[in-house]
Write a protein that holds these residues in place. Structure first.
Motif, mmCIF file in Angstrom:
data_model
loop_
_atom_site.group_PDB
_atom_site.id
_atom_site.type_symbol
_atom_site.label_atom_id
_atom_site.label_comp_id
_atom_site.label_asym_id
_atom_site.label_seq_id
_atom_site.Cartn_x
_atom_site.Cartn_y
_atom_site.Cartn_z
ATOM 1 N N THR A 1 -3.125 3.660 -3.546
ATOM 2 C CA THR A 1 -3.625 3.382 -2.193
ATOM 3 C C THR A 1 -4.748 2.363 -2.274
ATOM 4 O OG1 THR A 1 -3.099 5.636 -1.465
ATOM 5 C CG2 THR A 1 -4.649 4.373 -0.103
ATOM 6 N N THR B 1 -9.793 -5.673 -0.472
ATOM 7 C CA THR B 1 -9.726 -4.367 -1.124
ATOM 8 C C THR B 1 -10.910 -4.209 -2.070
ATOM 9 O OG1 THR B 1 -7.305 -4.369 -1.024
ATOM 10 C CG2 THR B 1 -8.331 -2.861 -2.578
ATOM 11 N N CYS C 1 -11.721 6.742 3.494
ATOM 12 C CA CYS C 1 -11.687 7.387 2.178
ATOM 13 C C CYS C 1 -12.498 6.635 1.133
ATOM 14 C CB CYS C 1 -10.239 7.528 1.707
ATOM 15 S SG CYS C 1 -9.265 8.703 2.662
ATOM 16 N N LYS C 2 -13.223 5.605 1.519
ATOM 17 C CA LYS C 2 -14.021 4.851 0.550
ATOM 18 C C LYS C 2 -15.085 5.762 -0.056
ATOM 19 C CE LYS C 2 -17.062 0.852 0.090
ATOM 20 N NZ LYS C 2 -18.215 1.643 -0.365
ATOM 21 N N HIS D 1 -12.537 1.664 5.172
ATOM 22 C CA HIS D 1 -11.584 2.774 5.022
ATOM 23 C C HIS D 1 -12.340 4.101 4.998
ATOM 24 C CE1 HIS D 1 -8.303 5.195 3.453
ATOM 25 N NE2 HIS D 1 -7.485 4.173 3.597
ATOM 26 N N ILE E 1 -8.034 0.512 -0.680
ATOM 27 C CA ILE E 1 -9.142 0.923 0.183
ATOM 28 C C ILE E 1 -10.065 -0.267 0.403
ATOM 29 C CG2 ILE E 1 -11.157 2.445 0.340
ATOM 30 C CD1 ILE E 1 -9.656 4.450 -1.374
ATOM 31 N N ASP E 2 -10.354 -0.562 1.692
ATOM 32 C CA ASP E 2 -11.307 -1.635 1.980
ATOM 33 C C ASP E 2 -12.637 -1.031 2.407
ATOM 34 O OD1 ASP E 2 -11.087 -0.869 4.674
ATOM 35 O OD2 ASP E 2 -9.591 -2.397 5.118
ATOM 36 N N ASN F 1 0.832 -1.190 0.000
ATOM 37 C CA ASN F 1 0.000 0.000 0.000
ATOM 38 C C ASN F 1 0.878 1.255 0.000
ATOM 39 O OD1 ASN F 1 -2.413 1.363 0.006
ATOM 40 N ND2 ASN F 1 -2.780 1.139 2.191
#
Length: 337
Positions: free
Chosen positions: A210, A131, A218-219, A216, A212-213, A102
């Protein structure tokens, strides 16, 4: 994952007791002398820290690793982290390399010097299980620009996103842009592919990756190629301000805005808008919000996105830019409810 650093600290053991006077003191002193080495006991401390993000001394973003781990991953140590027990490791992927780390950067060979044309190179990405999205941040991006909106010389394409994703093909200047890729329904392989023509040009790119899951912060909402969550900010079409500054053909994507408590509608101030017909019939080149289309040629203009639900601005272009339309650049402001 936790990285483990072992630090040996040598201290004096507290095994020496006060001796009695007289013969007992003499005997104790002799015993202490003969067993001096046993009185000094080495103490080992195990230091653990998370492999989290860190700010490298170079100004880049890195991941906190031990020096040994960073070397093993082929990264470059740039400053320290974890109170000096770790190094801020900057990881890069270049010509036909792969990365599962990541925060890695996809860069041209020997960045920032340009690679020799012509070339076809890729950076492979192996995201961890769970992810659902990949964020690409174009910290630096300068390739040969379009011809009447078509990327006929250099191209940058993304492979492996969900079927039906409309990921634009890029060329020109796109420094400061970003993309969110939905991959929750795709097994990959995931590649960032740059193709360079024989055109003599000083190309360079540096793209942060990056993972993202689902949890996260920032999703983004799915099918949002770009996403803005601050109350104020700016956005532009791809290759706006390039050389030449032209709207790219074949674009169909959404610019989305996140929910911020206390804010509703969004005001848009365009400092340049050059897209679509100027007679009011937008045709196939326009931006749209909730069915309201905007097209034309304006030095400045304004619009408002209403908060009747999730707020997004959709961008459409066809395969023809004979007018060499520039695209758009704007500042936005979320308005209090």
């Amino acid at each position: 994952m936790l990285s483990r650093v072992i630090v040996m600290v040598v201290t004096l053991a507290a095994a020496v007791t006060a001796a009695s006077v007289g013969e007992e003191a003499t005997a104790a002193a002799a015993a202490a002398e003969s067993n001096r080495d046993s009185k000094f006991l080495p103490v080992m401390q195990i230091i653990t820290f998370e492999n989290g993000p860190c700010e490298a001394s170079s100004g880049e973003h890195g991941t906190c690793y031990s020096q040994k781990e960073c070397d093993g991953l082929g990264g470059a140590a740039s400053g320290t982290c974890a109170n000096g027990f770790g190094v801020c490791c900057v990881l890069q992927v270049t010509c036909d390399g792969w990365s599962e780390q990541n925060g890695s950067y996809f860069v041209n060979h020997a960045y920032p010097p340009p690679p020799p044309p012509p070339r076809h190179v890729y950076g492979g990405i192996t995201p961890p299980t769970g992810t659902c999205q990949i964020l690409l941040e174009f910290e630096d991006f300068d390739m040969v620009g379009p011809l009447r909106g078509d990327c006929t010389n250099d191209t940058f394409v993304v492979l492996g996103a969900n079927q039906g994703s409309n990921i634009p093909t890029l060329c020109g200047i796109n420094t400061g842009q970003h993309m969110y890729l939905d991959i929750d329904n795709s097994d990959g392989p995931f590649k960032l592919v740059s193709t360079m023509s024989a055109f003599n040009y000083m190309r360079r790119w540096k793209i942060k990756v990056t993972f993202i899951d689902e949890k996260h912060p920032c999703k983004t909402p799915f099918r949002c190629l770009q996403y803005f969550t601050e109350p104020t900010g700016a956005f532009s079409s791809f290759n706006f301000g390039g050389s030449p500054s032209q709207m790219l053909n074949g674009q169909m994507y959404s610019i989305c805005f996140g929910y911020v408590p206390g804010y509703c509608d969004i005001g848009i101030n365009y400092n340049r808008y050059d897209l679509g017909n100027i007679n009011g019939d937008c045709g196939n080149d326009y931006t749209a919000n909730a069915g309201d289309k905007l097209c034309g040629d304006f030095l400045t203009t304004t619009s408002q996105l209403n908060a009747t639900g999730p707020i997004s601005l959709t961008v459409f272009t066809d395969d023809n830019n004979e007018r060499e339309e520039e695209g758009f650049s704007a500042a936005y402001m979320m308005m209090a409810c």
